[in-house]
Design a protein around this motif. Structure first.
Motif, PDB file in Angstrom:
ATOM      1  N   LEU A 175       2.017  22.964 -33.053  1.00  0.00           N
ATOM      2  CA  LEU A 175       1.201  23.435 -33.978  1.00  0.00           C
ATOM      3  C   LEU A 175       0.303  22.971 -34.139  1.00  0.00           C
ATOM      4  O   LEU A 175      -0.665  22.247 -33.136  1.00  0.00           O
ATOM      5  CB  LEU A 175       1.863  22.256 -35.096  1.00  0.00           C
ATOM      6  CG  LEU A 175       0.535  22.167 -36.066  1.00  0.00           C
ATOM      7  CD1 LEU A 175       1.578  23.692 -37.283  1.00  0.00           C
ATOM      8  CD2 LEU A 175       0.648  21.051 -37.122  1.00  0.00           C
ATOM      9  N   SER A 176      -1.044  24.504 -33.614  1.00  0.00           N
ATOM     10  CA  SER A 176      -2.126  24.589 -33.548  1.00  0.00           C
ATOM     11  C   SER A 176      -2.489  24.436 -34.672  1.00  0.00           C
ATOM     12  O   SER A 176      -2.729  24.716 -36.252  1.00  0.00           O
ATOM     13  CB  SER A 176      -2.649  26.064 -33.532  1.00  0.00           C
ATOM     14  OG  SER A 176      -2.196  26.718 -32.897  1.00  0.00           O
ATOM     15  N   VAL A 177      -3.494  22.762 -34.461  1.00  0.00           N
ATOM     16  CA  VAL A 177      -5.007  22.174 -35.404  1.00  0.00           C
ATOM     17  C   VAL A 177      -5.955  22.698 -35.361  1.00  0.00           C
ATOM     18  O   VAL A 177      -6.725  22.100 -34.341  1.00  0.00           O
ATOM     19  CB  VAL A 177      -4.502  20.903 -35.948  1.00  0.00           C
ATOM     20  CG1 VAL A 177      -5.387  20.215 -36.231  1.00  0.00           C
ATOM     21  CG2 VAL A 177      -3.034  20.581 -36.259  1.00  0.00           C
ATOM     22  N   THR A 178      -6.599  23.427 -36.088  1.00  0.00           N
ATOM     23  CA  THR A 178      -8.639  24.101 -35.835  1.00  0.00           C
ATOM     24  C   THR A 178      -9.116  22.919 -36.420  1.00  0.00           C
ATOM     25  O   THR A 178      -9.057  22.181 -37.770  1.00  0.00           O
ATOM     26  CB  THR A 178      -8.081  25.463 -36.177  1.00  0.00           C
ATOM     27  OG1 THR A 178      -7.292  25.815 -35.173  1.00  0.00           O
ATOM     28  CG2 THR A 178      -9.973  26.309 -35.664  1.00  0.00           C
ATOM     29  N   PHE A 179      -9.871  22.417 -35.537  1.00  0.00           N
ATOM     30  CA  PHE A 179     -11.779  21.814 -36.605  1.00  0.00           C
ATOM     31  C   PHE A 179     -12.290  22.689 -36.283  1.00  0.00           C
ATOM     32  O   PHE A 179     -13.296  22.451 -35.368  1.00  0.00           O
ATOM     33  CB  PHE A 179     -11.538  20.295 -35.073  1.00  0.00           C
ATOM     34  CG  PHE A 179     -10.318  19.105 -35.621  1.00  0.00           C
ATOM     35  CD1 PHE A 179      -9.673  18.293 -36.433  1.00  0.00           C
ATOM     36  CD2 PHE A 179      -9.171  19.770 -34.173  1.00  0.00           C
ATOM     37  CE1 PHE A 179      -8.697  17.823 -36.162  1.00  0.00           C
ATOM     38  CE2 PHE A 179      -7.959  18.802 -34.367  1.00  0.00           C
ATOM     39  CZ  PHE A 179      -7.899  18.095 -35.027  1.00  0.00           C
ATOM     40  N   ASN A 180     -13.290  23.378 -38.027  1.00  0.00           N
ATOM     41  CA  ASN A 180     -14.049  24.037 -37.693  1.00  0.00           C
ATOM     42  C   ASN A 180     -15.449  23.223 -37.512  1.00  0.00           C
ATOM     43  O   ASN A 180     -15.941  23.080 -38.854  1.00  0.00           O
ATOM     44  CB  ASN A 180     -13.752  24.738 -39.135  1.00  0.00           C
ATOM     45  CG  ASN A 180     -12.455  24.917 -39.177  1.00  0.00           C
ATOM     46  OD1 ASN A 180     -12.010  26.377 -38.270  1.00  0.00           O
ATOM     47  ND2 ASN A 180     -11.398  24.621 -39.792  1.00  0.00           N
ATOM     48  N   ASN A 181     -15.425  23.101 -36.652  1.00  0.00           N
ATOM     49  CA  ASN A 181     -17.169  22.327 -36.231  1.00  0.00           C
ATOM     50  C   ASN A 181     -17.818  23.226 -36.100  1.00  0.00           C
ATOM     51  O   ASN A 181     -17.665  24.611 -34.583  1.00  0.00           O
ATOM     52  CB  ASN A 181     -16.910  21.049 -35.463  1.00  0.00           C
ATOM     53  CG  ASN A 181     -18.839  20.567 -35.252  1.00  0.00           C
ATOM     54  OD1 ASN A 181     -19.868  21.645 -35.134  1.00  0.00           O
ATOM     55  ND2 ASN A 181     -18.522  19.223 -35.421  1.00  0.00           N
ATOM     56  N   PRO A 182     -18.931  23.788 -36.625  1.00  0.00           N
ATOM     57  CA  PRO A 182     -19.945  25.345 -36.414  1.00  0.00           C
ATOM     58  C   PRO A 182     -20.819  25.264 -34.954  1.00  0.00           C
ATOM     59  O   PRO A 182     -20.332  25.479 -34.794  1.00  0.00           O
ATOM     60  CB  PRO A 182     -20.682  25.265 -38.230  1.00  0.00           C
ATOM     61  CG  PRO A 182     -20.877  23.750 -38.513  1.00  0.00           C
ATOM     62  CD  PRO A 182     -19.854  22.854 -38.374  1.00  0.00           C
ATOM     63  N   ARG A 183     -20.772  23.982 -34.817  1.00  0.00           N
ATOM     64  CA  ARG A 183     -21.557  23.966 -33.217  1.00  0.00           C
ATOM     65  C   ARG A 183     -20.833  23.804 -31.911  1.00  0.00           C
ATOM     66  O   ARG A 183     -20.773  24.858 -31.515  1.00  0.00           O
ATOM     67  CB  ARG A 183     -22.160  22.632 -33.352  1.00  0.00           C
ATOM     68  CG  ARG A 183     -23.228  22.206 -34.109  1.00  0.00           C
ATOM     69  CD  ARG A 183     -23.871  21.013 -34.276  1.00  0.00           C
ATOM     70  NE  ARG A 183     -24.848  21.172 -34.890  1.00  0.00           N
ATOM     71  CZ  ARG A 183     -24.430  19.923 -36.118  1.00  0.00           C
ATOM     72  NH1 ARG A 183     -23.724  19.980 -36.121  1.00  0.00           N
ATOM     73  NH2 ARG A 183     -25.087  20.099 -37.034  1.00  0.00           N
ATOM     74  N   CYS A 184     -19.356  23.174 -32.558  1.00  0.00           N
ATOM     75  CA  CYS A 184     -18.586  22.996 -31.263  1.00  0.00           C
ATOM     76  C   CYS A 184     -16.799  23.443 -32.371  1.00  0.00           C
ATOM     77  O   CYS A 184     -16.299  22.322 -31.275  1.00  0.00           O
ATOM     78  CB  CYS A 184     -18.298  22.507 -30.217  1.00  0.00           C
ATOM     79  SG  CYS A 184     -18.444  20.418 -31.608  1.00  0.00           S
ATOM     80  N   PRO A 185     -16.403  24.716 -32.493  1.00  0.00           N
ATOM     81  CA  PRO A 185     -14.902  24.209 -32.974  1.00  0.00           C
ATOM     82  C   PRO A 185     -13.876  23.980 -31.601  1.00  0.00           C
ATOM     83  O   PRO A 185     -13.949  24.631 -31.082  1.00  0.00           O
ATOM     84  CB  PRO A 185     -15.051  25.725 -33.331  1.00  0.00           C
ATOM     85  CG  PRO A 185     -15.584  26.293 -32.603  1.00  0.00           C
ATOM     86  CD  PRO A 185     -16.618  25.933 -32.707  1.00  0.00           C
ATOM     87  N   PHE A 186     -12.586  23.471 -31.945  1.00  0.00           N
ATOM     88  CA  PHE A 186     -11.700  22.937 -31.543  1.00  0.00           C
ATOM     89  C   PHE A 186     -10.687  23.420 -31.597  1.00  0.00           C
ATOM     90  O   PHE A 186     -10.408  23.044 -33.062  1.00  0.00           O
ATOM     91  CB  PHE A 186     -12.228  21.404 -30.725  1.00  0.00           C
ATOM     92  CG  PHE A 186     -11.030  21.274 -29.955  1.00  0.00           C
ATOM     93  CD1 PHE A 186     -10.587  21.243 -28.824  1.00  0.00           C
ATOM     94  CD2 PHE A 186     -10.113  19.818 -30.590  1.00  0.00           C
ATOM     95  CE1 PHE A 186     -10.265  20.577 -27.792  1.00  0.00           C
ATOM     96  CE2 PHE A 186      -8.668  18.903 -29.944  1.00  0.00           C
ATOM     97  CZ  PHE A 186      -8.719  19.561 -28.282  1.00  0.00           C
ATOM     98  N   THR A 187      -9.792  23.662 -30.940  1.00  0.00           N
ATOM     99  CA  THR A 187      -8.212  24.291 -31.681  1.00  0.00           C
ATOM    100  C   THR A 187      -7.342  23.029 -30.495  1.00  0.00           C
ATOM    101  O   THR A 187      -7.275  22.824 -29.651  1.00  0.00           O
ATOM    102  CB  THR A 187      -7.556  25.159 -31.392  1.00  0.00           C
ATOM    103  OG1 THR A 187      -8.325  26.219 -32.464  1.00  0.00           O
ATOM    104  CG2 THR A 187      -6.530  25.423 -31.935  1.00  0.00           C
ATOM    105  N   ASP A 188      -6.589  22.345 -31.303  1.00  0.00           N
ATOM    106  CA  ASP A 188      -5.196  21.039 -30.707  1.00  0.00           C
ATOM    107  C   ASP A 188      -3.714  21.554 -30.942  1.00  0.00           C
ATOM    108  O   ASP A 188      -3.793  22.798 -31.852  1.00  0.00           O
ATOM    109  CB  ASP A 188      -5.751  19.700 -31.622  1.00  0.00           C
ATOM    110  CG  ASP A 188      -4.981  18.643 -30.355  1.00  0.00           C
ATOM    111  OD1 ASP A 188      -4.369  19.277 -28.881  1.00  0.00           O
ATOM    112  OD2 ASP A 188      -5.192  17.601 -29.964  1.00  0.00           O
TER     113      ASP A 188
END
Length: 508
Positions: A175-188
């Motif tokens: 499962l791809s979970v995306t953290f939508n931080n505008p400075r440094c987006p990250f997908t776990d």
């Protein structure tokens, strides 16, 4: 003595005027202090150059954002639950004293930026059906997280935790979970193995019955995840605590079944589900034939979800026919035949017949009813005849018995025969007959029988004699009297005439 007193008073005054020392006050509050700030996982770490354990107040502020205030007394202090990739301003002050500076002895506010998010910063766990919780020490809101094209939501019953939604078919995959931080987006990327996350699957079950009979089937309303290679075997127990496999369940019983879900790595059990194997034997096509004292019933069972052919060997029946609560007739012993004959019934009577069905002799199933009427029978004998002479040539006939006609009609027939075999016939709905204008001084035979439209009863007989004709006798006697009176009157007349003549002659 006076000098000693003066000295004591001087000591007291000196004690009262000397300054009082505060034991809780930091003796180093006015000393300069230095600190440095380093980014660490989930926040910032503040390090003191002065290793003494003193109290310090720290303020961590985000530009136009949150302000965090803490107090600590150790050489290093970590401030976590900050936002990733975010610049913070850190200020440090001795408790009740001077403001600390950076290592340059000039800067009183140090700016530092938190690190980017990375694998391992987040913990994913099953929360509830269709929900996976996300736990981290980063400061995030649910709107910052998305998975499968949908934002995370607060977990049910856990208002401080975010959950992402999944379906059964998402299990046993990544499962791809995306953290939508505008400075440094990250997908776990989160692996969802069945042994850990099957509890979030929708495992609601339903029982499916088939028209072609048992075995029935238990299905999951939402199919199990295909990628997990799961199999389910059910074990069931009945009300007598007898265990059976799902494929071996018997009809017309109630079971509690539990499924064992397994693959090559783990196993788990389903919630119990109630299973009713009632075949819904909903009707019997019943036909009937009757005689005057019995009725025969035949039937054909129907079921919606069982195979009747498979049921027949264990189906048994018993018939009962009733026309009032105390008059009940039974068929022969319980039988597996789809027919029965109930004997000893009353003729021309409406019966409510019930067919009680049993499975395996001890499981009582639904009753089915049919109303029948027996055929007409032979009426009762009218009983002893009561005959009266109303006149010398008229007779009245009544019956002494009460007749059960056992048929659609209620009628009496009376036949009167004289010695010359002449007959008179009367019919009535009551046994009350009046024969008039008969011959005098004659012998008659009265015959009465009941008739119900189809059958006649046995006859009752009575012999009766009419009286003599008293009116004719009286007329004859009157005529005879008259006939004998006229000559007598003539004789008397002549005697009178002779007597008168004799009397005249003697007078002369």
């Amino acid at each position: 003595m006076g000098a000693l007193s003066l000295l004591l008073w001087a000591g007291v005054i000196a004690l009262s005027t000397s300054p009082t020392r505060t034991t809780a006050e930091d003796p180093d509050k006015d000393l300069p202090c230095e600190f440095e700030v380093q980014p660490v996982q989930f926040g910032l770490q503040i390090g003191l150059k002065n290793p003494k354990r003193r109290k310090f107040n720290v303020t961590v502020s985000e530009q136009n954002g949150d302000v965090i205030e803490r107090q600590f007394s150790i050489s290093t202090q970590s401030i976590t639950r900050l936002k990733p990739c975010t610049e913070y301003t850190v200020r440090l002050q001795r408790a009740g004293g001077v403001t600390c500076t950076g290592t340059d002895n000039v800067t009183t506010a140090i700016r530092a930026t938190t690190t980017n998010m990375k694998p391992g910063d987040f913990m994913f766990a099953p929360h509830s059906v269709g929900k996976i919780s996300i736990n981290t020490k980063w400061k995030l809101t649910c709107s910052d997280v998305s998975a499968l094209g949908a934002e995370a939501q607060l977990c049910p019953g856990a208002p401080q935790t975010c959950c992402v939604s999944v379906t059964n078919q998402d299990l046993c995959s990544n499962l791809s979970v995306t953290f939508n931080n505008p400075r440094c987006p990250f997908t776990d990327t989160v692996p969802l193995p069945a042994e850990t996350f099957l509890s979030v699957a929708n495992l609601n079950q339903k029982v499916t019955k088939y028209a072609n009979g048992h075995p029935l089937e238990i299905k999951f309303i939402t199919p199990l995840p295909k990628k997990c290679n799961l199999t389910t075997d059910y074990n069931c127990v009945d009300t007598k605590n007898i265990y059976k496999a799902l494929s071996a369940l018997e009809p017309f019983k109630k079971y509690t079944c539990v499924g064992n879900i397994t693959n090559e790595k783990f196993s788990t059990k389903t919630d119990p589900i109630e299973v009713d194997t009632d075949c819904n034997l909903h009707s019997l096509e019943i036909s009937s034939t009757s005689t005057e004292n019995s009725t025969s019933l035949q039937w054909k069972p129907k079921t919606k979800n069982c195979n009747v052919t498979l049921l027949k060997p264990k189906l048994k029946y018993k018939c009962t026919c009733t026309y009032d609560w105390w008059h009940r007739k039974f068929s022969e012993e319980m039988s597996s035949e789809q027919k029965c004959t109930v004997k000893g019934l009353e003729a021309w009577t409406r019966y409510d017949c019930k067919i009680q069905t049993f499975y395996d002799e001890d499981i009582e199933l639904k009753q089915h009813e049919k109303t029948v009427r027996t055929e007409a029978g032979t009426p009762d004998n009218p009983g002893k005849l009561i005959v009266y002479l109303t006149e010398n040539n008229s007779i009245l006939v009544n019956c002494s018995g009460t007749v059960n006609f056992r048929g659609p009609m209620q009628k009496y027939k009376a036949v009167l025969k004289d010695d010359q075999k002449n007959t008179k016939v009367l019919e009535s709905h009551k046994c009350h007959f009046n024969f008039r204008d008969l011959k005098f001084s004659s012998t008659y035979v009265v015959e009465v029988k009941a008739f119900n439209g189809e059958h006649e009863s046995t006859s009752s007989y009575k012999t009766v004699n009419t009286g003599f004709n008293d009116k004719a006798l009286i007329g004859f006697l009157v005529f005879l009297i008259l006939l004998t009176s006229v000559p007598l009157l003539l004789v008397l007349y002549k005697i009178c005439v002779l007597n008168v003549g004799t009397h005249r002659e003697s007078s002369h």
